[in-house]
Design an enzyme around this catalytic site. Structure first.
Site, short mmCIF file in Angstrom:
data_model
loop_
_atom_site.label_atom_id
_atom_site.label_comp_id
_atom_site.label_asym_id
_atom_site.label_seq_id
_atom_site.Cartn_x
_atom_site.Cartn_y
_atom_site.Cartn_z
N LYS A 52 133.50 -52.26 -20.09
CA LYS A 52 132.88 -53.21 -19.15
C LYS A 52 133.71 -54.49 -19.09
CE LYS A 52 128.29 -51.28 -20.01
NZ LYS A 52 126.96 -51.39 -20.61
N GLN A 96 123.56 -54.67 -24.80
CA GLN A 96 123.94 -53.26 -24.90
C GLN A 96 122.90 -52.51 -25.74
OE1 GLN A 96 126.39 -51.90 -23.17
NE2 GLN A 96 126.06 -49.86 -24.00
N ASP A 119 121.37 -55.23 -15.59
CA ASP A 119 120.99 -53.81 -15.70
C ASP A 119 119.77 -53.46 -14.85
OD1 ASP A 119 122.74 -52.47 -17.55
OD2 ASP A 119 121.81 -53.56 -19.21
#
Ligand code: GUN
Length: 303
Positions: A52, A96, A119
């Site tokens: 990422k 994460q 997200d």
């Protein structure tokens, strides 16, 4: 049996994003900021976070990683999240997952500012999807819709079967396909008659995390197969059974091969399929970048 090339589509979208970021920088003097919080040493998670960071940096995003030890107190992690919520240079924020055992995911995630939740996992953002009141989606489901659009696959009226009920993929993609007028069934580990349900699928989304779990005999001829699985196989027999020739070579060199949740023999029965690797996988990180840019634009407009 057309392969849906996620790698090519992801590259195209990234080129467009880099251009948008450059123009926004010229206009505003600012660039989008993405911060990824990672707790602990899980090698797979660290690999995803590195990927990422690399992609974001290449596109001109101000990408930062906040690494915290596995032993961090939840209160300290929550403090860090509050600081990032207040930081005007951070437009997009993610923690994460999975968090180390013992940490309660939602007791942490719920401290994030929902407007920075890149997200789109927070309850209010998943709720907006349920209500069909948003165009921002979790990254993997967003990547799936982008692939369907690119290959002009109209899902209205289709029987769509989603195997897997995570909040990361299964639940949001089920809602998103429902909003596009598909008739959606969600299957999971307790589903009875999985074979019969999968056999009715005009569109199958497999997000289980077990190599070759969906076998060719289960699949309806002419179906669209979306394979979300990225399974790292280290056992020669498994690699022989599930991997493509290229992945078999990778196994010889690197000691692992990657395989999807759908048996490769099923591709021949399908109208379209996403290969593994190179299908859904490259789209996920790309849609994270697209979400970051969108959050940046929204925050520019509201400040
Ligand atoms: N772990 C596996 N997939 C994801 C994802 O899409 N977002 C986050 N934050 N963690 C993950």
């Amino acid at each position: 049996m057309q392969a849906m090339d996620g790698k090519a589509l992801a590259a195209e979208i990234r080129t467009g994003l880099a251009d948008t970021i450059r123009k926004l920088k010229e206009q505003t003097g600012r660039v989008p900021g993405l911060t990824v919080v990672i707790v602990g040493e899980d090698p797979a998670s660290r690999g995803y976070v590195r990927s990422k960071h690399k992609t974001a940096s290449e596109l001109g995003i101000n990408s930062r990683i906040l690494e915290l030890p596995e032993t961090v107190a939840p209160a300290r992690l929550i403090d860090e999240i509050h600081n990032l919520n207040q930081d005007g240079d951070v437009h997009a924020l993610l923690v994460q997952l999975p968090l180390p055992g013992g940490m309660k995911t939602w007791e942490i995630l719920n401290h994030m500012d929902p407007e920075k939740d890149v997200d789109r996992f927070l309850p209010v953002n998943l709720g907006r999807i349920m209500l069909n009141e948003t165009s921002l989606f979790p990254c993997t489901p967003a990547g799936i819709l982008a692939l369907l659009d690119r290959y002009r696959i109209e899902v209205t009226g289709m029987n769509a079967v989603v195997v897997g009920r995570s909040f990361i993929v299964g639940k949001p993609i089920a809602a998103m396909l429902t909003n596009r007028n598909a008739t959606v069934t969600i299957c999971h580990s307790k589903t009875r008659n999985l074979d019969a349900l999968v056999g009715e699928a005009d569109l199958l989304v497999a997000a289980i995390g077990r190599a070759g779990f969906i076998t060719a005999d289960m699949v309806k001829p002419g179906a669209v197969l979306i394979d979300v699985g990225t399974n790292y196989l280290h056992d020669r027999e498994e690699v022989e059974k599930h991997c493509s020739p290229i992945q078999k070579k990778r196994f010889e060199k690197k000691g692992y091969g990657i395989a999807g949740d759908i048996e490769r023999a099923a591709y021949e029965k399908a109208a379209h399929h996403t290969p593994v690797p190179g299908g859904v996988g490259p789209m996920t990180v790309t849609m994270l970048m697209a979400n970051t840019v969108e959050l940046f634009k929204r925050q520019l407009n509201s400040s």
